[in-house]
Design a protein around this motif. Structure first.
Motif, PDB file in Angstrom:
ATOM      1  N   GLY A 154      10.025  13.373-109.391  1.00  0.00           N
ATOM      2  CA  GLY A 154       9.216  13.346-110.607  1.00  0.00           C
ATOM      3  C   GLY A 154       9.358  14.623-111.414  1.00  0.00           C
ATOM      4  O   GLY A 154       9.443  14.588-112.644  1.00  0.00           O
ATOM      5  N   VAL A 155       9.403  15.755-110.698  1.00  0.00           N
ATOM      6  CA  VAL A 155       9.564  17.042-111.383  1.00  0.00           C
ATOM      7  C   VAL A 155      10.906  17.057-112.113  1.00  0.00           C
ATOM      8  O   VAL A 155      10.996  17.426-113.283  1.00  0.00           O
ATOM      9  CB  VAL A 155       9.465  18.224-110.376  1.00  0.00           C
ATOM     10  N   GLU A 156      11.957  16.631-111.410  1.00  0.00           N
ATOM     11  CA  GLU A 156      13.293  16.636-112.016  1.00  0.00           C
ATOM     12  C   GLU A 156      13.336  15.696-113.219  1.00  0.00           C
ATOM     13  O   GLU A 156      13.863  16.047-114.275  1.00  0.00           O
ATOM     14  CB  GLU A 156      14.345  16.212-110.978  1.00  0.00           C
ATOM     15  N   MET A 157      12.740  14.495-113.066  1.00  0.00           N
ATOM     16  CA  MET A 157      12.775  13.558-114.185  1.00  0.00           C
ATOM     17  C   MET A 157      12.031  14.127-115.390  1.00  0.00           C
ATOM     18  O   MET A 157      12.499  14.029-116.532  1.00  0.00           O
ATOM     19  CB  MET A 157      12.170  12.221-113.777  1.00  0.00           C
ATOM     20  N   ALA A 158      10.884  14.744-115.134  1.00  0.00           N
ATOM     21  CA  ALA A 158      10.108  15.327-116.229  1.00  0.00           C
ATOM     22  C   ALA A 158      10.911  16.430-116.927  1.00  0.00           C
ATOM     23  O   ALA A 158      10.949  16.501-118.159  1.00  0.00           O
ATOM     24  CB  ALA A 158       8.794  15.890-115.683  1.00  0.00           C
ATOM     25  N   LEU A 159      11.577  17.277-116.141  1.00  0.00           N
ATOM     26  CA  LEU A 159      12.367  18.363-116.738  1.00  0.00           C
ATOM     27  C   LEU A 159      13.478  17.793-117.610  1.00  0.00           C
ATOM     28  O   LEU A 159      13.746  18.285-118.709  1.00  0.00           O
ATOM     29  CB  LEU A 159      12.963  19.250-115.630  1.00  0.00           C
ATOM     30  N   GLN A 160      14.120  16.729-117.119  1.00  0.00           N
ATOM     31  CA  GLN A 160      15.204  16.121-117.900  1.00  0.00           C
ATOM     32  C   GLN A 160      14.687  15.472-119.183  1.00  0.00           C
ATOM     33  O   GLN A 160      15.303  15.594-120.241  1.00  0.00           O
ATOM     34  CB  GLN A 160      15.948  15.076-117.050  1.00  0.00           C
TER      35      GLN A 160
END
Lengths: 259, 377
Positions: free
Chosen positions: A41-47
Motif C-alpha cells: 500500500g505504501v509503494e502504491m501510494a508513493l507511485q
C-alpha cells in the motif's frame, strides 16, 4: 493527490509469537516492525502521488506503546509524515474500535484516497478497511490489484475468485490492495536518514475526541471465546517411481478434474 | 569507548540483509553454476543507492561514511561474494578514482551515472605481466598531437569490465612523465574487452582482460595529474583493503551459519554431528574469527571516517580476514563432508570464493610487506 496509508506495526513475524492465555490476543511486547503486507500500500501510494505530480503520503497507525520503528521504515521508503495514535486504553481493541480510531486519525489531514492492506498479518480479520470506509461515509473498493487515476476517479482492477472486476470509483475512497500488486522499494540509506527528521504526530484518544470506553478491551464488542489448534494437514500420497509413476499422477489429476 | 553503530546504520543493515535474502539467495546457486552476472539485481542495488553511498548528494550519492559501505558489503557477502565484489569494485575502483582525482567535468559527467548504478566503471591497473609489481606498467601512452594521446597495452583481471552497463575503464599507462591514469569510454575504437575468464570462484562477478590497440584519447581524459597515476592509485588502495575485509567478514559468517545449521540437522553415530567436538570446535573457531574480523574491519573503517591514518589497520584487516575466510571455508567444507565437495552446497561456493580474497587488492604477501616496512624492516 494526498493519500493516507494505514500501516500496522506488528511483532516481528521472524520471532515466534505468543498469545495471552486469558484474552487470546497476540502479545505485543518489545520491538514492532511494519507489517509486510502494508509495504504494498505504501509503494502504491508513493507511485500514485508521483504520477499525479504532487501531494504527499501520510501514514496512519495505532499502537499501544508509542512504537515508531515500523513507521520509520515506511517514512524511509518515501512517505512524508505519520500520525500515530498511542494510548494505553487501546490495548485489546477489536476490529471496529481500530477502524474508529484510524478513521478519526485519517481526518486530521486532507486526503483524496485511503489505502490499506486487505488484512494484517497478525490479526487477519480483514474487516477494518470496509469499516473505515463506513465510518468515513466513503466508497470502499477491496482487493485492488491495480489502481490508476482518471481525473477525480480511480480505475481499479479488483481481484475476484475467477479473475478480476474493473471498477470505477469517485474519490475520495478507501481502497484495500492485495500483496504483490506492486514491488515495494527497498529504502535507501538517504531515505533512512531523511526519515529521522520526518514528523510523526503522536496523538492520544482525547486528542481525537474519543473516550476510553469506546475503544480497547472496554469498548470491544468482539471477543475471542475459544481457541484451538489448526488441524495438521494430512500427509500427502507418495508415489514411488517404478517407471509408471506418471500414469498414477495423471489418474490422480483426472480424479481432481484438473486435467 | 563505543562499539555501537547508529540506529540508521542498523536499519540500513537490515534493509540490505532483507535485500540479500529476497533478491540474491534464491538465485545465487543458478548464477554460480551458469556464471551469470545478475544485471537486474545490480540495477536494483543502484536504485537503492548502494553505488553512491559514500559520495556527496550533489552527485546523486547519499553522503554516508565508509563504515556504512562496509555494512552493505558485509551483508551482501554473507549470501554471495560475487554481488559483494561487484559493489565493492563499482564504488572503490569505478567511482572513487573519479571522485578523488577527476576533473570537475569528469565528475559531472560520470559520477551521477555511477552513483545511480546506471553504469559501472572499471579500473585497469594489473597487467598480464605485472600484478603485485603494479608500478612496472608496460601499457604506454604516447603524446601524438597537441591534445591527443595514443594508448597501447593490455590489462588483466579487470572487475566489472565486460558488463552491459560498463561505461568506461580508467587505465594506468606509462608516459614520458611517468605513470598516468586515462579514462577511456566504452565504444572508443581500439578498446577490446576479452572473453570472460574461467575462474575458480566469483562466478557471478564480471572479470575480463582488456586490450588497448591504438586507442586515441584527448588530454581531458587524464584522471588526476600526469605522472602521478601510480601514487593516486596507492592512495585509494587502502580503502579497498577494508572493503575486501568486510567481504571476508560476510563470507566467514556465511560459513559459520551454514556449518552450525548443518551440525544441528545432520545426524551420525546416533546424534547430530554438532555434539562432537571435531565439528563443534570448528564452528566455535569460526565464531571467534567473526568477532575478531568484525573488530578489525570496523576499527579500520572508523579510523578512515575519523580522518586518521589507517594504512596499517587496513593491511591488518585485509591480511587477517582473508586468511580467516580461507580457514572458515575449508572447515565448513570439512563439516559438510562429501556433501561439501558438491557444488550444490553453499559451502562449496564459499570455498571457491574465499581464495581470491588472499590475492585481490594486494596479496597477503604484499600486506606483510606493508606491515614489515611500517615496523622499520
Amino acid at each position: 493527490m494526498n493519500i493516507a496509508v494505514c500501516v500496522k506495526q506488528i511483532p516481528d513475524p521472524a520471532a515466534p509469537g505468543r498469545l495471552d492465555p486469558n484474552t487470546f490476543n497476540l502479545v505485543r511486547e518489545g520491538k514492532l516492525v511494519m507489517d509486510d503486507s502494508d509495504s504494498y500500500g505504501v509503494e502504491m501510494a508513493l507511485q500514485l502521488v508521483d504520477r499525479a505530480g504532487g501531494g504527499e503520503v501520510t501514514l496512519i497507525s495505532m499502537a499501544p506503546n508509542g512504537e515508531t520503528s515500523g513507521l520509520r521504515t515506511a517514512l524511509a521508503m518515501g512517505a512524508a509524515k505519520a500520525v500515530l495514535v498511542s494510548d494505553p486504553a487501546l490495548g485489546g481493541s477489536d476490529a471496529l474500535s481500530t477502524a474508529k480510531v484510524l478513521a478519526a486519525a485519517i481526518l486530521r489531514n486532507p486526503f483524496d484516497m485511503v489505502i490499506t492492506a486487505t488484512e494484517s498479518t497478525d490479526g487477519y480479520t480483514g474487516t477494518v478497511p470496509v469499516q473505515i470506509a463506513e465510518i468515513l461515509g466513503l466508497p470502499a473498493v477491496s482487493f485492488a490489484k491495480k489502481v490508476t487515476l482518471d481525473g477525480n476517479k480511480a480505475m481499479i482492477e479488483r481481484q475476484s475468485e475467477s479473475g478480476y472486476d474493473e471498477v470505477a470509483c469517485e474519490l475520495p475512497a478507501v481502497v484495500s490492495v492485495t500483496a504483490g500488486v506492486v514491488e515495494p522499494r527497498y529504502p535507501s540509506f538517504k531515505g533512512i536518514m531523511a526519515a529521522k527528521s520526518k514528523p510523526i504526530e503522536t496523538l492520544s484518544l482525547s486528542d481525537l475526541g474519543l473516550s476510553a470506553d469506546q475503544v480497547g478491551a472496554a469498548g470491544a464488542r468482539e471477543a475471542i471465546v475459544s481457541l484451538r489448534k489448526a488441524e495438521a494437514r494430512q500427509a500427502g500420497q507418495i508415489i514411488e517411481d517404478d517407471g509408471e509413476a506418471f500414469a498414477k499422477i495423471i489418474e490422480y489429476l483426472e480424479q481432481l478434474k484438473v486435467v | 569507548m563505543d562499539f555501537e553503530l547508529s540506529q540508521e546504520q542498523e536499519s540500513f543493515r537490515k534493509v540490505v540483509a532483507d535485500f540479500a535474502e529476497s533478491e540474491i539467495r534464491p538465485y545465487v546457486a543458478k548464477w554460480d553454476e551458469e556464471k551469470i552476472f545478475p544485471l537486474d539485481v545490480v540495477k536494483k542495488m543502484g536504485e537503492m543507492g548502494l553505488f553512491g553511498l559514500i559520495f556527496p548528494e550533489e552527485y546523486g550519492g547519499s553522503g554516508a561514511d565508509f563504515t556504512t559501505l562496509c555494512i552493505a558489503i558485509e551483508e551482501l557477502a554473507k549470501v554471495d561474494s560475487s554481488v559483494a565484489i561487484t559493489l565493492s569494485a563499482g564504488v572503490g575502483l569505478g567511482a572513487s578514482p573519479i571522485y578523488h582525482f577527476g576533473s570537475d567535468e569528469q565528475k559531472a559527467t560520470w559520477l551521477p551515472k555511477l552513483c545511480s548504478g546506471e553504469i559501472l566503471g572499471a579500473f585497469g591497473l594489473t597487467e598480464p605481466d605485472g600484478g603485485s609489481d603494479a608500478g612496472s606498467t608496460t601499457t604506454k601512452a604516447e603524446k601524438v598531437g597537441e591534445d591527443e594521446w595514443l594508448i597501447n597495452g593490455a590489462k588483466a583481471y579487470i572487475t566489472n569490465s565486460g558488463t552491459e552497463i560498463t561505461g568506461f575503464i580508467v587505465v594506468t599507462a606509462d608516459t614520458e612523465e611517468g605513470v598516468t591514469a586515462f579514462l577511456v569510454p566504452y565504444g572508443t575504437p581500439g578498446l577490446v574487452v576479452e572473453p570472460p575468464y574461467r575462474k575458480i570462484g566469483w562466478h557471478a562477478s564480471d572479470t575480463h582482460g582488456v586490450v588497448l590497440q591504438d586507442v586515441r584519447v584527448t588530454s581531458d581524459s587524464i584522471v588526476g595529474t600526469i605522472g602521478k597515476g601510480f601514487a593516486q592509485f596507492l592512495a585509494t588502495l587502502d580503502e579497498g583493503r577494508i572493503a575486501i575485509a568486510a567481504l571476508a567478514l560476510g563470507l566467514i559468517q556465511g560459513c559459520r551459519d551454514e556449518s552450525v545449521s548443518y551440525a544441528q540437522s545432520r545426524h551420525a553415530f546416533g546424534g547430530p554431528i554438532g555434539r562432537y567436538q571435531g565439528v563443534s570446535f570448528k564452528c566455535a573457531d569460526m565464531d571467534v574469527d567473526v568477532e575478531v574480523v568484525r573488530n578489525l574491519v570496523y576499527k579500520a573503517a572508523w579510523l578512515r571516517d575519523s580522518g586518521r591514518p589507517f594504512k596499517r589497520e587496513a593491511a591488518i584487516a585485509k591480511l587477517y580476514s582473508s586468511e580467516a575466510a580461507m580457514r572458515a571455508a575449508k572447515d565448513a567444507v570439512q563439516i559438510f563432508g562429501g556433501a561439501g565437495y558438491m557444488d550444490e552446497t553453499p559451502v562449496a561456493r564459499y570455498y571457491r570464493d574465499a581464495k581470491i580474497l588472499e590475492i585481490g587488492e594486494g596479496t597477503s604477501e604484499v600486506q606483510r610487506v606493508v606491515l614489515s616496512r611500517m615496523l622499520g624492516l
